[in-house]
Design a protein around this motif. Structure first.
Motif, short mmCIF file in Angstrom:
data_model
loop_
_atom_site.label_atom_id
_atom_site.label_comp_id
_atom_site.label_asym_id
_atom_site.label_seq_id
_atom_site.Cartn_x
_atom_site.Cartn_y
_atom_site.Cartn_z
N PRO A 434 0.83 -1.32 -0.03
CA PRO A 434 -0.01 -0.02 -0.09
C PRO A 434 0.80 1.34 0.10
N LEU A 435 1.94 1.44 0.67
CA LEU A 435 2.81 2.42 0.60
C LEU A 435 3.43 2.84 -1.00
N THR A 436 3.69 1.47 -1.43
CA THR A 436 4.29 1.96 -3.14
C THR A 436 3.13 2.29 -3.82
N SER A 437 1.72 1.77 -3.34
CA SER A 437 0.75 2.26 -4.36
C SER A 437 0.32 3.85 -3.85
N ILE A 438 0.47 4.29 -2.62
CA ILE A 438 0.21 5.66 -2.34
C ILE A 438 1.54 6.59 -3.25
N THR A 439 2.65 5.92 -3.17
CA THR A 439 3.79 6.69 -4.01
C THR A 439 3.35 7.03 -5.38
#
Length: 674
Positions: A434-439
């Motif tokens: 999810p952090l990669t998606s947010i980025t």
């Protein structure tokens, strides 16, 4: 050796001798004057003895007079010395730059005036009178003779700035120093070198005692040219005024007759006492050989007997316990009511037959756990006269039980932490996506805004920060997961100052809530270090957060936090081969400080000073720093609180093959860096 033959029936061993003396006296009827002559000789000898005793008493009284005089002189000298110490402390702490009215507000001045002092004068360096306390009273008009004490004053630069002079009355000093029993026995007064009375608080008047019944002792240097004079109230009466010779002769004659009549009976009593002492010695030896404490109390609860094992258990001697009533000296001071209730229950006969546990306190203050059994104590006629108690020391058993329970709790806590580490590792793995998606979403939104033409700069900046923070969070999660899986830190050349600033930026809201301004003390031209930026930021973040938590109870005006970064320099830990190859970061706070705890205790796993703490924060910080070949330390800070420090190797200063071992790291120093 042959056994002694028994005496004939109805005949005592000394009977033949007594019969010989009786026959000799009975056959000499002309010796009637012998008892009279012996009485006269005895009376004369007693008179001579009384004369010698009077002389010895006179010498003893003189020695006692000198001893009491020296003792009182020591008390007076000590009291004057104490007053001088109080005055020296007042002069040392007094600020000469204050107004003259400030002298009367000094707490030491108020205490001295209520205690002994008549006045306190402030004289400047030119011997001019600056102030007098009490104000408005002329020193020369104070009644009675007085003595003085003085102490030098110094200004802020240590230069002489005058003196403080205290005036006190020697008569008041005597009244406060002379014990009542000494005043009851002696006339006490102070005289000068010419014999004039300086102080006579007890109104001895013009009473002049003989030289052998008075003594003078100099009070130099406490009171120059002053002598302490003690005189006996009552003179020793001669023996012929205290003892009539005729009555003494009659008394001695009656004693002689009574002694002759009681001699036989006394011999019988002595033989009986010897047998009783032998029996008592046997009983005492048996009781002393016991390892169980025994105590006996009467029906009122007063201790009437204790054995040696009981005294060893509580640390008090028999003379301190026998005759002692409630409360007992070995009862815990914070549980007197509970001990008294158990005592009343036992005195009423309600003690459990199987015994009961209790906690006592030894004379040295060490608590002990005991098992106590009570039983009625009866005399030879079967009458209940008290209670007998047997006491067993179960302190070691209780300690072992507590240790086993603590070990069980520690193992359970460690199991929970192990499970928590596994959960944290799995959670870190799950958060990466999810952090990669947010980025990615943040970058996409930013590009869409830029394509729309003249986008709002605030939105672009917000999306840029969103992407940066998400990327930063991803790096933190990745490094924590790697740390939890026991991988080595990902070292890189980094700026320690920038890492510290980034860490404190994450705590900006907490710092503003506490109204806390961070002071930075960063040396110039600092090199970079070889370290994992994410882990080092977490260490700084944890230290600053701990400092904030410690200062929650400190008034807002007194909260201070300083972050100092410099070379390790001269305060490196002994054993480091090159202290200049390390940078040092200090976090000082104004909290309550270490409170006697060492750094080894603070970094112990599962040890925490917070009610809801897990006891792993500082332990993990230390493991991170030592994994970077640095050192972690804690000491007293410059703000009165605690200082937590760590060192990191400078980039390129240490070849990888020459990095020092963990036990030889430079230690954090305790000096401030401007």
């Amino acid at each position: 050796m042959q056994p002694a033959l028994p005496s004939p029936p109805n005949q005592t061993p000394g009977a033949p001798v007594r019969r010989r003396w009786a026959r000799a006296l009975a056959g000499r009827g002309s010796w009637w004057w012998v008892p009279l002559v012996l009485s006269v000789l005895f009376t004369v000898s007693v008179a001579v003895w009384l004369e010698l005793s009077d002389r010895a008493d006179l010498e003893s009284r003189q020695r006692q007079l000198i001893t009491d005089s020296l003792s009182l002189e020591a008390q007076i000298t000590e009291r004057v010395g104490e007053e001088q110490v109080q005055l020296n402390e007042l002069a040392h702490s007094f600020d000469v730059s204050q107004s003259p009215a400030a002298l009367a507000k000094q707490e030491a001045v108020v205490d001295g005036l209520s205690r002994l002092w008549q006045s306190v004068s402030w004289v400047d360096a030119d011997t001019r009178l600056v102030a007098v306390v009490p104000d408005g009273i002329d020193i020369a008009e104070r009644p009675g003779l007085s003595a003085h004490l003085s102490a030098p004053l110094r200004d802020a630069f240590g230069k002489p700035a005058g003196r403080l002079v205290v005036r006190y009355a020697p008569a008041t000093l005597l009244r406060q120093t002379v014990p009542w029993w000494l005043a009851h026995e002696y006339d006490v007064r102070l005289v000068d070198g010419y014999g004039q009375v300086v102080a006579d608080p007890l109104k001895a008047g013009d009473h002049e005692a003989p030289p052998e019944e008075s003594h003078r002792h100099s009070l130099e240097p406490a009171m120059p040219d002053t002598y302490l004079e003690l005189s006996l109230h009552e003179s020793l009466r001669p023996w012929w005024l205290r003892l009539p010779i005729v009555m003494m002769g009659v008394f001695l004659l009656m004693i002689s007759v009574a002694t002759g009549l009681l001699r036989f009976q006394m011999n019988e009593v002595l033989r009986t006492q010897a047998a009783l002492r032998t029996e008592a010695a046997w009983r005492q030896a048996m009781e002393d050989s016991l390892t169980v404490g025994l105590r006996a109390r009467d029906v009122d609860g007063t201790l009437v007997y204790v054995n040696r094992a009981f005294c060893d258990l509580v640390g008090f001697g028999p003379e301190e316990l026998i005759g002692r009533a409630t409360p007992m000296p070995y009862w815990p001071p914070d549980a007197i009511d509970d001990s008294m209730s158990r005592h009343l229950r036992n005195m009423a006969g309600g003690a459990p037959r199987d015994g009961y546990e209790a906690r006592w306190v030894r004379k040295d203050g060490r608590p002990i756990d005991i098992m106590l059994f009570e039983a009625p104590l009866v005399d030879a006629s079967g009458r209940h006269i008290g209670w007998m108690g047997s006491i067993l020391d179960i302190t070691e058993r209780k300690r072992l039980e507590e240790r086993e329970r603590h070990q069980t709790d520690s193992m359970a806590h460690q199991a929970r932490l192990t499970m928590l580490g596994e959960v944290a590792s799995a959670l870190a793995h799950q958060l990466n996506q999810p952090l990669t998606s947010i980025t990615g979403y943040a970058a996409g939104v930013k590009r869409l805004l830029e394509r729309a033409g003249e986008p709002d700069p605030r939105l672009v900046d917000a999306m840029t920060r969103l992407g940066d923070q998400a990327a930063e969070a991803g790096r933190i999660v990745k490094r924590i997961r790697e740390f939890l899986t026991r991988r080595s830190p990902q070292r890189e050349t980094m700026d320690l100052v920038e890492a510290a600033h980034r860490a404190l930026a994450l705590l900006g809201r907490e710092l503003r809530r506490l109204q806390l301004h961070v002071e930075w003390a960063v040396a110039a031209n600092l090199p970079k270090v070889d370290a994992d930026p994410v882990l080092i930021e977490q260490v700084v973040l944890n230290l600053v957060r701990n400092a904030c938590d410690e200062m929650v109870g400190v008034p807002a005006a007194q909260r201070r936090l300083r972050v100092s970064i410099s070379r390790a320099g001269s305060s490196a830990m002994p054993g480091a081969s090159d202290a200049e190859g390390f940078l040092r970061l200090d976090v000082d706070d104004a909290g309550p400080g270490l409170r006697g705890r060492s750094v080894e205790q603070l970094v112990t796993p599962f040890y925490s000073t917070k009610p809801d703490g897990m006891g792993m924060g500082l332990a993990i910080c230390r493991s991170i720093i030592e994994a970077h070949h640095g050192a972690f330390d804690a000491s007293a800070g410059s703000f009165g609180g605690a200082r937590f420090s760590f060192t990191l190797p400078v980039a390129g200063a240490w070849p990888s093959s020459e990095l020092p071992l963990d036990e030889g790291q430079p230690a954090a120093h305790s000096q401030d860096h401007p």
